[in-house]
Design a protein around this motif. Structure first.
Motif, PDB file in Angstrom:
ATOM      1  N   LYS A  83       0.839  -1.212   0.000  1.00  4.69           N
ATOM      2  CA  LYS A  83       0.000   0.000   0.000  1.00  4.69           C
ATOM      3  C   LYS A  83       0.869   1.256   0.000  1.00  4.69           C
ATOM      4  CE  LYS A  83      -3.801   2.110   2.643  1.00  4.69           C
ATOM      5  NZ  LYS A  83      -3.154   3.372   3.060  1.00  4.69           N
ATOM      6  N   VAL A  84       1.887   1.273   0.821  1.00  3.80           N
ATOM      7  CA  VAL A  84       2.781   2.435   0.879  1.00  3.80           C
ATOM      8  C   VAL A  84       3.464   2.668  -0.469  1.00  3.80           C
ATOM      9  CG1 VAL A  84       4.963   3.279   1.855  1.00  3.80           C
ATOM     10  CG2 VAL A  84       3.191   2.349   3.362  1.00  3.80           C
ATOM     11  N   LEU A  85       4.000   1.605  -1.045  1.00  8.82           N
ATOM     12  CA  LEU A  85       4.712   1.751  -2.319  1.00  8.82           C
ATOM     13  C   LEU A  85       3.786   2.233  -3.428  1.00  8.82           C
ATOM     14  CD1 LEU A  85       6.962  -1.455  -2.256  1.00  8.82           C
ATOM     15  CD2 LEU A  85       7.516   0.872  -1.499  1.00  8.82           C
ATOM     16  N   ARG A  95      14.396  11.618  -2.946  1.00  9.42           N
ATOM     17  CA  ARG A  95      13.220  12.107  -2.217  1.00  9.42           C
ATOM     18  C   ARG A  95      12.160  11.009  -2.095  1.00  9.42           C
ATOM     19  NH1 ARG A  95      14.363  16.883  -5.208  1.00  9.42           N
ATOM     20  NH2 ARG A  95      12.773  16.395  -6.780  1.00  9.42           N
ATOM     21  N   VAL A  96      11.940  10.276  -3.195  1.00 14.31           N
ATOM     22  CA  VAL A  96      10.966   9.184  -3.157  1.00 14.31           C
ATOM     23  C   VAL A  96      11.400   8.138  -2.141  1.00 14.31           C
ATOM     24  CG1 VAL A  96       9.926   7.290  -4.468  1.00 14.31           C
ATOM     25  CG2 VAL A  96      10.220   9.529  -5.536  1.00 14.31           C
ATOM     26  N   ALA A  97      12.673   7.780  -2.129  1.00 12.84           N
ATOM     27  CA  ALA A  97      13.189   6.775  -1.205  1.00 12.84           C
ATOM     28  C   ALA A  97      13.038   7.224   0.242  1.00 12.84           C
ATOM     29  CB  ALA A  97      14.652   6.477  -1.521  1.00 12.84           C
ATOM     30  N   ALA A  98      13.301   8.502   0.494  1.00 14.87           N
ATOM     31  CA  ALA A  98      13.195   9.017   1.867  1.00 14.87           C
ATOM     32  C   ALA A  98      11.752   8.910   2.368  1.00 14.87           C
ATOM     33  CB  ALA A  98      13.677  10.463   1.917  1.00 14.87           C
ATOM     34  N   ARG A  99      10.802   9.228   1.503  1.00 15.43           N
ATOM     35  CA  ARG A  99       9.393   9.130   1.911  1.00 15.43           C
ATOM     36  C   ARG A  99       9.022   7.675   2.212  1.00 15.43           C
ATOM     37  NH1 ARG A  99       8.414  12.532  -2.589  1.00 15.43           N
ATOM     38  NH2 ARG A  99       7.351  10.798  -3.660  1.00 15.43           N
ATOM     39  N   ILE A 100       9.487   6.757   1.365  1.00 14.88           N
ATOM     40  CA  ILE A 100       9.163   5.340   1.566  1.00 14.88           C
ATOM     41  C   ILE A 100       9.758   4.826   2.872  1.00 14.88           C
ATOM     42  CG2 ILE A 100       9.594   3.020   0.686  1.00 14.88           C
ATOM     43  CD1 ILE A 100       9.331   4.189  -2.150  1.00 14.88           C
ATOM     44  N   ILE A 101      11.024   5.146   3.142  1.00 12.88           N
ATOM     45  CA  ILE A 101      11.673   4.688   4.372  1.00 12.88           C
ATOM     46  C   ILE A 101      10.931   5.211   5.595  1.00 12.88           C
ATOM     47  CG2 ILE A 101      13.768   4.949   5.782  1.00 12.88           C
ATOM     48  CD1 ILE A 101      15.352   4.884   3.117  1.00 12.88           C
ATOM     49  N   ARG A 134       7.738   6.098   5.819  1.00 12.71           N
ATOM     50  CA  ARG A 134       6.414   5.489   5.973  1.00 12.71           C
ATOM     51  C   ARG A 134       6.487   4.014   6.341  1.00 12.71           C
ATOM     52  NH1 ARG A 134       1.891   6.728   1.736  1.00 12.71           N
ATOM     53  NH2 ARG A 134       0.815   5.544   3.380  1.00 12.71           N
ATOM     54  N   LEU A 135       7.539   3.314   5.920  1.00 11.00           N
ATOM     55  CA  LEU A 135       7.656   1.905   6.287  1.00 11.00           C
ATOM     56  C   LEU A 135       7.804   1.725   7.793  1.00 11.00           C
ATOM     57  CD1 LEU A 135       9.948   0.327   3.532  1.00 11.00           C
ATOM     58  CD2 LEU A 135       7.454   0.245   3.732  1.00 11.00           C
ATOM     59  N   SER A 136       8.378   2.692   8.466  1.00  8.27           N
ATOM     60  CA  SER A 136       8.577   2.582   9.906  1.00  8.27           C
ATOM     61  C   SER A 136       7.353   3.004  10.701  1.00  8.27           C
ATOM     62  CB  SER A 136       9.787   3.426  10.336  1.00  8.27           C
ATOM     63  OG  SER A 136       9.540   4.804  10.067  1.00  8.27           O
ATOM     64  N   ALA A 175       3.430   2.984  12.131  1.00  8.21           N
ATOM     65  CA  ALA A 175       2.603   1.904  12.672  1.00  8.21           C
ATOM     66  C   ALA A 175       1.600   1.382  11.648  1.00  8.21           C
ATOM     67  CB  ALA A 175       1.867   2.398  13.917  1.00  8.21           C
ATOM     68  N   GLU A 176       1.240   2.212  10.655  1.00 12.16           N
ATOM     69  CA  GLU A 176       0.233   1.799   9.664  1.00 12.16           C
ATOM     70  C   GLU A 176       0.687   0.574   8.870  1.00 12.16           C
ATOM     71  OE1 GLU A 176      -0.129   4.116   6.021  1.00 12.16           O
ATOM     72  OE2 GLU A 176       1.534   5.379   6.696  1.00 12.16           O
ATOM     73  N   VAL A 177       1.988   0.383   8.741  1.00  8.30           N
ATOM     74  CA  VAL A 177       2.490  -0.743   7.958  1.00  8.30           C
ATOM     75  C   VAL A 177       2.416  -2.040   8.758  1.00  8.30           C
ATOM     76  CG1 VAL A 177       4.513  -1.725   6.823  1.00  8.30           C
ATOM     77  CG2 VAL A 177       3.984   0.710   6.555  1.00  8.30           C
ATOM     78  N   SER A 178       2.832  -1.999  10.005  1.00  8.67           N
ATOM     79  CA  SER A 178       2.875  -3.232  10.805  1.00  8.67           C
ATOM     80  C   SER A 178       1.478  -3.724  11.139  1.00  8.67           C
ATOM     81  CB  SER A 178       3.665  -2.996  12.096  1.00  8.67           C
ATOM     82  OG  SER A 178       2.982  -2.068  12.931  1.00  8.67           O
ATOM     83  N   GLY A 179       0.571  -2.802  11.374  1.00  6.88           N
ATOM     84  CA  GLY A 179      -0.799  -3.190  11.688  1.00  6.88           C
ATOM     85  C   GLY A 179      -0.960  -3.754  13.075  1.00  6.88           C
ATOM     86  N   ALA A 180       0.074  -3.739  13.900  1.00  7.26           N
ATOM     87  CA  ALA A 180      -0.022  -4.282  15.248  1.00  7.26           C
ATOM     88  C   ALA A 180       1.092  -3.695  16.095  1.00  7.26           C
ATOM     89  CB  ALA A 180       0.073  -5.811  15.223  1.00  7.26           C
TER      90      ALA A 180
END
Length: 351
Positions: A235-237, A270-276, A278-280, A282-287
């Motif tokens: 979803k983030v990507l 810039r794209v990579a910085a945004r992805i890094i 957002r990956l950290s 809580a929305e990604v882990s879901g728990a």
């Protein structure tokens, strides 16, 4: 012998494409099927020659000529609509066969002209609502219309079947190129897109992403938690790239971005910085208790004299492992001579 009087209703049943004419050739009545076939024609008050070109052995230019052709085969062509051709036979209702009394039609009708369609004209019926029920059972047009209707139904069913097969084929092709878990493209998609970009003059970038310590998430929290993480990453990507870009899950916890029309390394950074970042989140882990991070490596087609998708993917992989060696949750841009932190050069890593 008593004369037989035929009422218009009876003639409509027997000859639904007939015309009743007076002595001057003016139309008094038209059968129901003929009216439906020539629905845009006003029959009332018109003469036969107003509505039809008529030929016997020669063109008929006046109704006087037509009177002498009773009992002979006629060929007619409707003026409105242009082009419909008929065969016809005209009968003088006051004329009797030898030794018989006259046949009487409706009180004022002097002539009855019965019309039929030739086989070549049946195609005109496809633009009307006429069916076999509009023709007498003795008319072969009824049989031909039945065949046309049956063929039309069969062709319609065939078209629907072909449509369903095409939809199934499209869905099958989509599934063959789609990752079931994330809905992203899969490795087949990646290979296809890279081949396409390799022959295009349009610039692009390849970013290889690998989640850090993803095996630990699976081992500690279970595969269902790992699946939620992978869907969150997808979803983030998808949200951090454009519609013209391609996002694929290459396998396991590896993802690849193909960024369209990119020449400036700063844009990729810039794209990579945004992805890094957002990956950290809580929305990604879901728990709670699950920490997600990812390492990224990128190369640009502008770095090569003749960009090759497979070579660029290997170089992006080298940059990815260089970012992991540098501390993870980082992005490294490939350059000539870059090693991935294990002592290999990019040339050796490519091999």
């Amino acid at each position: 012998m008593t004369a037989l009087r035929l009422q218009s209703a009876a003639l409509d049943r027997l000859m639904p494409m007939h015309l009743q004419l007076d002595r001057t050739g003016r139309l008094l009545h038209a059968g129901p099927t003929l009216r439906r076939l020539m629905h845009d024609v006003c029959f009332d008050g018109a003469t036969l020659l107003d509505l039809f070109d008529v030929r016997g052995l020669q063109p008929v230019t006046s109704f006087d000529t037509l009177r002498g052709m009773t009992g002979s085969a006629l060929h007619l062509r409707g003026r409105h609509p242009e082009g419909i051709k008929f065969r016809g036979l005209i009968v003088d209702m006051d004329e009797a066969a030898e030794g018989d009394e006259p046949l009487r039609g409706p009180a004022t009708a002097a002539y009855v002209l019965n019309l039929s369609l030739g086989l070549n004209e049946l195609s005109t019926l496809s633009d009307t609502s006429l069916t076999a029920a509009d023709f007498p059972a003795t008319d072969m047009v009824a049989d031909m219309l039945y065949l046309i209707e049956a063929n039309s139904a069969a062709m319609g069913e065939a078209r629907r079947l072909i449509g369903r097969l095409q939809e199934a084929q499209t869905e099958s092709e989509r599934l063959a190129l789609t990752d079931d878990l994330t809905g992203l493209g899969n490795r087949r998609t990646l290979d296809s897109v890279l081949r396409r970009y390799s022959v295009r003059a349009r610039p692009f970038a390849v970013t290889h992403i690998d989640l850090d310590d993803f095996k630990l998430i699976n081992d500690t929290h279970g595969h269902s938690a790992g699946d939620r993480v992978l869907r969150g990453v997808a979803k983030v990507l998808s949200e951090e790239t454009r519609e013209s870009d391609t996002v694929v899950r290459a396998g396991g916890d590896e993802f690849v971005l193909i960024l369209d029309d990119i020449t400036d390394p700063a844009v990729v950074e810039r794209v990579a910085a945004r992805i890094i970042a957002r990956l950290s989140a809580a929305e990604v882990s879901g728990a709670p208790g699950i920490t997600v991070s990812g390492s990224l490596g990128t190369t640009l087609s502008s770095f090569y004299t003749r960009p090759d998708g497979a070579r660029m993917l290997r170089d992006a992989d080298v940059a990815l492992y260089a970012s992991k060696a540098a501390g993870r949750a980082r992005h490294v841009l490939w350059y000539e001579g870059l090693t991935h932190g294990l002592g290999d050069t990019s040339e050796e890593a490519a091999g």
